[in-house]
Design a protein around this motif. Sequence first.
Motif, PDB file in Angstrom:
ATOM      1  N   CYS A   1       0.827  -1.211   0.000  1.00  0.00           N
ATOM      2  CA  CYS A   1       0.000   0.000   0.000  1.00  0.00           C
ATOM      3  C   CYS A   1       0.862   1.262   0.000  1.00  0.00           C
ATOM      4  N   LEU A   2       1.928   1.241   0.783  1.00  0.00           N
ATOM      5  CA  LEU A   2       2.820   2.407   0.834  1.00  0.00           C
ATOM      6  C   LEU A   2       3.503   2.652  -0.503  1.00  0.00           C
ATOM      7  N   LEU A   3       3.990   1.580  -1.127  1.00  0.00           N
ATOM      8  CA  LEU A   3       4.677   1.728  -2.406  1.00  0.00           C
ATOM      9  C   LEU A   3       3.727   2.226  -3.490  1.00  0.00           C
ATOM     10  N   VAL A   4       2.503   1.680  -3.502  1.00  0.00           N
ATOM     11  CA  VAL A   4       1.506   2.144  -4.480  1.00  0.00           C
ATOM     12  C   VAL A   4       1.202   3.623  -4.262  1.00  0.00           C
ATOM     13  N   PHE A   5       1.052   4.003  -3.001  1.00  0.00           N
ATOM     14  CA  PHE A   5       0.712   5.399  -2.693  1.00  0.00           C
ATOM     15  C   PHE A   5       1.844   6.345  -3.083  1.00  0.00           C
ATOM     16  N   LEU A   6       3.072   5.951  -2.782  1.00  0.00           N
ATOM     17  CA  LEU A   6       4.209   6.841  -3.025  1.00  0.00           C
ATOM     18  C   LEU A   6       4.605   6.901  -4.490  1.00  0.00           C
ATOM     19  N   PHE A   7       4.654   5.744  -5.148  1.00  0.00           N
ATOM     20  CA  PHE A   7       5.250   5.709  -6.485  1.00  0.00           C
ATOM     21  C   PHE A   7       4.235   5.681  -7.623  1.00  0.00           C
ATOM     22  N   TYR A   8       3.045   5.144  -7.368  1.00  0.00           N
ATOM     23  CA  TYR A   8       2.031   5.189  -8.424  1.00  0.00           C
ATOM     24  C   TYR A   8       1.101   6.383  -8.239  1.00  0.00           C
ATOM     25  N   GLN A   9       0.507   6.489  -7.059  1.00  0.00           N
ATOM     26  CA  GLN A   9      -0.420   7.603  -6.832  1.00  0.00           C
ATOM     27  C   GLN A   9       0.303   8.942  -6.712  1.00  0.00           C
ATOM     28  N   GLY A  10       1.607   8.902  -6.554  1.00  0.00           N
ATOM     29  CA  GLY A  10       2.359  10.146  -6.491  1.00  0.00           C
ATOM     30  C   GLY A  10       2.225  10.988  -7.746  1.00  0.00           C
ATOM     31  N   GLY A  11       1.869  10.357  -8.873  1.00  0.00           N
ATOM     32  CA  GLY A  11       1.690  11.097 -10.119  1.00  0.00           C
ATOM     33  C   GLY A  11       0.337  11.767 -10.252  1.00  0.00           C
ATOM     34  N   ASP A  12      -0.582  11.503  -9.328  1.00  0.00           N
ATOM     35  CA  ASP A  12      -1.929  12.079  -9.424  1.00  0.00           C
ATOM     36  C   ASP A  12      -1.918  13.606  -9.344  1.00  0.00           C
ATOM     37  N   SER A  13      -1.089  14.147  -8.459  1.00  0.00           N
ATOM     38  CA  SER A  13      -1.084  15.600  -8.269  1.00  0.00           C
ATOM     39  C   SER A  13      -0.663  16.313  -9.550  1.00  0.00           C
ATOM     40  N   ARG A  14       0.292  15.733 -10.269  1.00  0.00           N
ATOM     41  CA  ARG A  14       0.721  16.357 -11.527  1.00  0.00           C
ATOM     42  C   ARG A  14      -0.389  16.319 -12.576  1.00  0.00           C
ATOM     43  N   LEU A  15      -1.081  15.190 -12.661  1.00  0.00           N
ATOM     44  CA  LEU A  15      -2.193  15.096 -13.611  1.00  0.00           C
ATOM     45  C   LEU A  15      -3.293  16.092 -13.271  1.00  0.00           C
ATOM     46  N   LEU A  16      -3.618  16.218 -11.977  1.00  0.00           N
ATOM     47  CA  LEU A  16      -4.674  17.133 -11.574  1.00  0.00           C
ATOM     48  C   LEU A  16      -4.281  18.574 -11.830  1.00  0.00           C
ATOM     49  N   ASP A  17      -3.022  18.918 -11.557  1.00  0.00           N
ATOM     50  CA  ASP A  17      -2.558  20.285 -11.831  1.00  0.00           C
ATOM     51  C   ASP A  17      -2.680  20.621 -13.315  1.00  0.00           C
ATOM     52  N   ARG A  18      -2.288  19.667 -14.162  1.00  0.00           N
ATOM     53  CA  ARG A  18      -2.407  19.897 -15.601  1.00  0.00           C
ATOM     54  C   ARG A  18      -3.866  20.041 -16.020  1.00  0.00           C
ATOM     55  N   ALA A  19      -4.741  19.225 -15.417  1.00  0.00           N
ATOM     56  CA  ALA A  19      -6.162  19.300 -15.756  1.00  0.00           C
ATOM     57  C   ALA A  19      -6.746  20.648 -15.338  1.00  0.00           C
ATOM     58  N   VAL A  20      -6.406  21.123 -14.141  1.00  0.00           N
ATOM     59  CA  VAL A  20      -6.915  22.408 -13.663  1.00  0.00           C
ATOM     60  C   VAL A  20      -6.407  23.541 -14.544  1.00  0.00           C
TER      61      VAL A  20
ATOM     62  N   PHE B   1      -5.842  -1.230  -2.546  1.00  0.00           N
ATOM     63  CA  PHE B   1      -4.455  -0.800  -2.377  1.00  0.00           C
ATOM     64  C   PHE B   1      -4.254   0.680  -2.696  1.00  0.00           C
ATOM     65  N   LEU B   2      -5.348   1.410  -2.945  1.00  0.00           N
ATOM     66  CA  LEU B   2      -5.280   2.848  -3.218  1.00  0.00           C
ATOM     67  C   LEU B   2      -5.784   3.629  -2.012  1.00  0.00           C
ATOM     68  N   HIS B   3      -5.276   4.848  -1.849  1.00  0.00           N
ATOM     69  CA  HIS B   3      -5.715   5.687  -0.729  1.00  0.00           C
ATOM     70  C   HIS B   3      -5.814   7.144  -1.154  1.00  0.00           C
ATOM     71  N   GLY B   4      -6.609   7.894  -0.392  1.00  0.00           N
ATOM     72  CA  GLY B   4      -6.930   9.258  -0.776  1.00  0.00           C
ATOM     73  C   GLY B   4      -6.033  10.322  -0.194  1.00  0.00           C
ATOM     74  N   GLY B   5      -5.066   9.981   0.608  1.00  0.00           N
ATOM     75  CA  GLY B   5      -4.190  10.984   1.210  1.00  0.00           C
ATOM     76  C   GLY B   5      -3.424  10.375   2.366  1.00  0.00           C
ATOM     77  N   TRP B   6      -2.505  11.170   2.942  1.00  0.00           N
ATOM     78  CA  TRP B   6      -1.666  10.661   4.024  1.00  0.00           C
ATOM     79  C   TRP B   6      -2.480  10.252   5.243  1.00  0.00           C
ATOM     80  N   GLY B   7      -3.467  11.070   5.620  1.00  0.00           N
ATOM     81  CA  GLY B   7      -4.290  10.715   6.775  1.00  0.00           C
ATOM     82  C   GLY B   7      -5.028   9.410   6.556  1.00  0.00           C
ATOM     83  N   HIS B   8      -5.541   9.230   5.335  1.00  0.00           N
ATOM     84  CA  HIS B   8      -6.277   8.018   4.991  1.00  0.00           C
ATOM     85  C   HIS B   8      -5.383   6.783   5.088  1.00  0.00           C
TER      86      HIS B   8
END
Length: 481
Positions: free
Chosen positions: A26-45, A163-170
């Motif tokens: 879960c940690l590896l998925v969050f750090l290395f796969y989901q870590g790209g979400d912020s860049r995609l969202l920034d580009r979309a915005v 294996f996906l999570h919505g943020g550090w608190g989650h």
Amino acid sequence: MLIIPAENAVNWKRPPWVTLGLIMTCLLVFLFYQGGDSRLLDRAVEQYLDDGLLELEAPVYEDYLSREIRLQGRSDRVYDLQAFQQAREGGEPFWLAVSLLSDPEFYQYMTDNRDLLLAPAQRADWLARRVPIQEELIGRLSAFRFGLVPARLDVYTLVTYQFLHGGWGHIIGNLLFLFLLGYTVEKALGPGRFLLAYLVCGVLSGLVYTGFSLGSQVPLVGASGSISGLMGMYVAIYGLRKIRFFYFIGFYFNYFRAPALALLPVWLGKEIYDYWFAGATGIAYMAHAGGLLAGAGLVWLLGKSWFQVRESFFEPDESALDDRFTTGYAQAMGSLERMEFELARHQFEALRQHYPGRLIVLEHLYQLARLRPDLPRFRELARELMAEAANHHQPERMVAVWQEYLAEGESFTPLEAEDHNRVLFASLRHNDLKAAEKAFERLRQLGNDVLTSEACRLLASEFDKRQMSGRARYYQQLMQA
């Protein structure tokens, strides 16, 4: 209010490898796969704002939320509407764009009703600009690619969403509970069956959530459904046995004991109550409820086949173990007093098999073995007792056993070079230079050049620190010989 079971402590001699593996995954998925979400969202915005879509969609979105509240009874949308209106008044385009882009139900509403919501000249322009953002950027976010979307349920997402999570608190909250519950259930079922049970609970939890969210475009992510399944399995495994629970209310926390199954309806009732009355919290209460029922159901239905609990799991509590040990120890000591040494040896061997951590039992076996120093058993127990003394930070006892063996058993079955080397190290740590030098001489006689050279270096260094130049020079010369 928080209530979690806390009956077992982790045995780090047998780590819960599958639980730790799930946490790491879960940690590896969050750090290395989901870590790209912020860049995609920034580009979309950025693209969304540059294309002027905010000015087009914002009024429609506010009206959409109002209709959801008035006509569909969606009280959970009241907070969304208030927050959106405040952001519009405060002039926060980035947050507004994120709100619109992150609401898949609104996008579906716009797509289905664009002929009614948009003027003819706007429709083609909206499709040309909005659809690429949704498909090429938003659609590539981890939650939309591998999260569980009830409106378009894909079988593989019943596993991947876990294996996906919505943020550090989650993720921190989920992984903490996964560890607290996982090591006990893994100990009960064994690694393979535990992993299967964990994934099955997640699948069934996702199906229950889908059943209560039919048509929803909002993706479900997180391990909480699977973890709720572990909670259900935990209490079902113990059944009506009284176990310890930890509870936390406000700033107060403590422990209490209760029949394990008594907490299942409490947990289940809380999740169902929150589902109906808690409002918009973003928490998948029915996924939790489904997980609880799935975990308990698996143990009840398949507890004698697929998910059978190991017989060794239900160990006596510490007080019962102490009583049994005391009784057995008294019997063995009685045999010693009657000088029935062979019977006493068998009794102490039986005690050691059931209570391997009791050093006093090993001490008695060692003393009995000293009666026959010519037998290999004496050397075996001497080495074990020396190792235990080292583990318990008792260098004096280690050296004493070593000296006893040199005097009584060395002539029959000599110790190995490694044994003398360990004594040398322990003696140096305890500042017993006399014993260290004696151990060195024994080591040197056995002809192990590697260990002898290292021991020379250590002794030379130790004597040099103490400004005993004669002894230091002696060992330096031995190193060069």
